[in-house]
Design an enzyme around this catalytic site. Structure first.
Site, PDB file in Angstrom:
ATOM      1  N   HIS A 136     -36.606 -21.749 -73.625  1.00 22.28           N
ATOM      2  CA  HIS A 136     -36.615 -22.298 -72.264  1.00 22.28           C
ATOM      3  C   HIS A 136     -37.534 -23.519 -72.229  1.00 22.28           C
ATOM      4  O   HIS A 136     -38.712 -23.443 -72.562  1.00 22.28           O
ATOM      5  CB  HIS A 136     -37.098 -21.216 -71.296  1.00 22.28           C
ATOM      6  CG  HIS A 136     -37.056 -21.605 -69.854  1.00 22.28           C
ATOM      7  ND1 HIS A 136     -35.917 -21.533 -69.084  1.00 22.28           N
ATOM      8  CD2 HIS A 136     -38.027 -22.069 -69.025  1.00 22.28           C
ATOM      9  CE1 HIS A 136     -36.187 -21.925 -67.847  1.00 22.28           C
ATOM     10  NE2 HIS A 136     -37.464 -22.261 -67.783  1.00 22.28           N
ATOM     11  N   MET A 178     -35.754 -18.424 -58.979  1.00 24.13           N
ATOM     12  CA  MET A 178     -37.174 -18.606 -59.300  1.00 24.13           C
ATOM     13  C   MET A 178     -37.976 -17.468 -58.678  1.00 24.13           C
ATOM     14  O   MET A 178     -37.843 -17.178 -57.489  1.00 24.13           O
ATOM     15  CB  MET A 178     -37.688 -19.954 -58.759  1.00 24.13           C
ATOM     16  CG  MET A 178     -37.187 -21.180 -59.511  1.00 24.13           C
ATOM     17  SD  MET A 178     -37.614 -21.221 -61.273  1.00 24.13           S
ATOM     18  CE  MET A 178     -39.416 -21.205 -61.251  1.00 24.13           C
ATOM     19  N   ASP A 219     -39.058 -26.477 -69.963  1.00 23.83           N
ATOM     20  CA  ASP A 219     -39.350 -26.893 -68.589  1.00 23.83           C
ATOM     21  C   ASP A 219     -39.631 -28.382 -68.519  1.00 23.83           C
ATOM     22  O   ASP A 219     -40.670 -28.856 -68.979  1.00 23.83           O
ATOM     23  CB  ASP A 219     -40.572 -26.120 -68.071  1.00 23.83           C
ATOM     24  CG  ASP A 219     -40.259 -24.658 -67.787  1.00 23.83           C
ATOM     25  OD1 ASP A 219     -39.303 -24.397 -67.039  1.00 23.83           O
ATOM     26  OD2 ASP A 219     -40.971 -23.784 -68.321  1.00 23.83           O
ATOM     27  N   SER A 266     -40.631 -19.435 -72.529  1.00 21.79           N
ATOM     28  CA  SER A 266     -40.858 -20.788 -72.005  1.00 21.79           C
ATOM     29  C   SER A 266     -41.944 -21.481 -72.813  1.00 21.79           C
ATOM     30  O   SER A 266     -43.084 -21.020 -72.865  1.00 21.79           O
ATOM     31  CB  SER A 266     -41.300 -20.714 -70.544  1.00 21.79           C
ATOM     32  OG  SER A 266     -41.805 -21.983 -70.163  1.00 21.79           O
TER      33      SER A 266
HETATM   34  C1  DX5 Z   1     -42.566 -22.564 -63.857  1.00 27.95           C
HETATM   35  C2  DX5 Z   1     -41.645 -22.652 -65.049  1.00 27.95           C
HETATM   36  C3  DX5 Z   1     -41.616 -21.431 -65.865  1.00 27.95           C
HETATM   37  C4  DX5 Z   1     -42.931 -21.058 -66.489  1.00 27.95           C
HETATM   38  C5  DX5 Z   1     -43.006 -19.558 -66.508  1.00 27.95           C
HETATM   39  O1  DX5 Z   1     -42.289 -23.590 -62.985  1.00 27.95           O
HETATM   40  O2  DX5 Z   1     -40.319 -22.915 -64.620  1.00 27.95           O
HETATM   41  O3  DX5 Z   1     -40.594 -21.503 -66.851  1.00 27.95           O
HETATM   42  O4  DX5 Z   1     -43.100 -21.528 -67.791  1.00 27.95           O
HETATM   43  O5  DX5 Z   1     -44.249 -19.178 -66.983  1.00 27.95           O
HETATM   44  P1  DX5 Z   1     -44.799 -17.695 -66.853  1.00 27.95           P
HETATM   45  O6  DX5 Z   1     -43.880 -16.808 -67.604  1.00 27.95           O
HETATM   46  O7  DX5 Z   1     -46.162 -17.801 -67.451  1.00 27.95           O
HETATM   47  O8  DX5 Z   1     -44.829 -17.379 -65.379  1.00 27.95           O
HETATM   48 ZN    ZN Z   2     -38.686 -22.689 -66.092  1.00 29.86          ZN
END
Ligand code: DX5
Ligand code: ZN
Length: 219
Positions: A30, A134, A32, A7
């Site tokens: 990914h 999630m 966001d 991400s």
């Molecule tokens: C959170 C995002 C994730 C986030 C995950 O709302 O959807 O994609 O970037 O980050 P980590 O891996 O640090 O939990």
């Molecule tokens: Zn995400």
């Protein structure tokens, strides 16, 4: 092989091209998208995602944490995203939206917040290419993995296997080389990892470690 999708929420936003190069061995990137309404955080929109698409060597896995995806999601398919995932809680007609995304050539994904049940989507699995379970409350990177979300994954995996479907089961939030074991065992095959990849000195080695660990514990 399990898919590892770093991400870029954990990347340096002013060195995006450099950070995309750091994850060149990943399966997808990914992305966001947050609108400060569906979640209390703001990232970027179609203009930035379009530029990321232009310069990225790997396909985009767009995760829309926005209100009214019925209106906005098709724009991300149009700019070339390989996969577009919207939130079940935000869409007024998830099936119609998924069909529209597919007709535009994108994979269509539906995302479930930790408190959203998977049951209504189990009957509708044929309509989607990905279900994102999630594993944190959406909005921020660096949070802790919530193991209580795993029963949803187990139920989804059972249905996908029983019906022989090609629906990817993705987890997102708090994925590390430790928590990926739990998620892989529960049936995930697609793993988003922000902090655990970008905080590593050797991002390629971390991606390999995550992929190998998930493969070893694959459902
Ligand atoms: C959170 C995002 C994730 C986030 C995950 O709302 O959807 O994609 O970037 O980050 P980590 O891996 O640090 O939990
Ligand atoms: Zn995400």
């Amino acid at each position: 092989m399990p898919r590892i999708n770093p991400s870029i929420l954990a990347a340096d936003f002013v060195n995006m091209q450099r950070d995309l190069d750091r994850i060149a061995t990943a399966d997808l990137v990914h992305v966001d998208v947050m609108d400060n309404h569906f979640v209390p955080n703001l990232t970027f929109g179609p203009q930035m995602v379009g530029r990321i698409h232009d310069v990225s060597a790997i396909p985009l896995d767009v995760h829309l944490m926005i209100d009214d995806p019925d209106r906005w999601a098709p724009g991300y398919a149009e700019l070339g995203a390989y996969s577009v995932t919207f939130h079940a809680e935000a869409a007024s007609d998830p099936v119609a939206l998924a069909r529209r995304l597919r007709s535009m050539g994108a994979r269509a994904g539906v995302a479930l917040k930790p408190g959203t049940p998977a049951d209504p989507y189990i009957d509708l699995l044929e309509e989607f290419d990905q279900v994102l379970v999630m594993t944190v409350e959406p909005g921020f990177g660096g949070q802790s993995f919530m193991p209580e979300t795993m029963p949803k994954l187990t139920a989804l995996r059972e249905a996908v296997s029983a019906r022989g479907l090609d629906v990817w089961l993705q987890v997102d939030g708090g994925i590390t080389e430790e928590t990926i074991v739990t998620a892989a065992k529960a049936g995930a095959d697609t793993f988003v990892a922000g902090s655990s990849v970008f905080r590593a000195a050797d991002t390629a080695a971390q991606i390999t470690l995550l992929r190998d660990t998930a493969a070893q514990h694959a459902h």
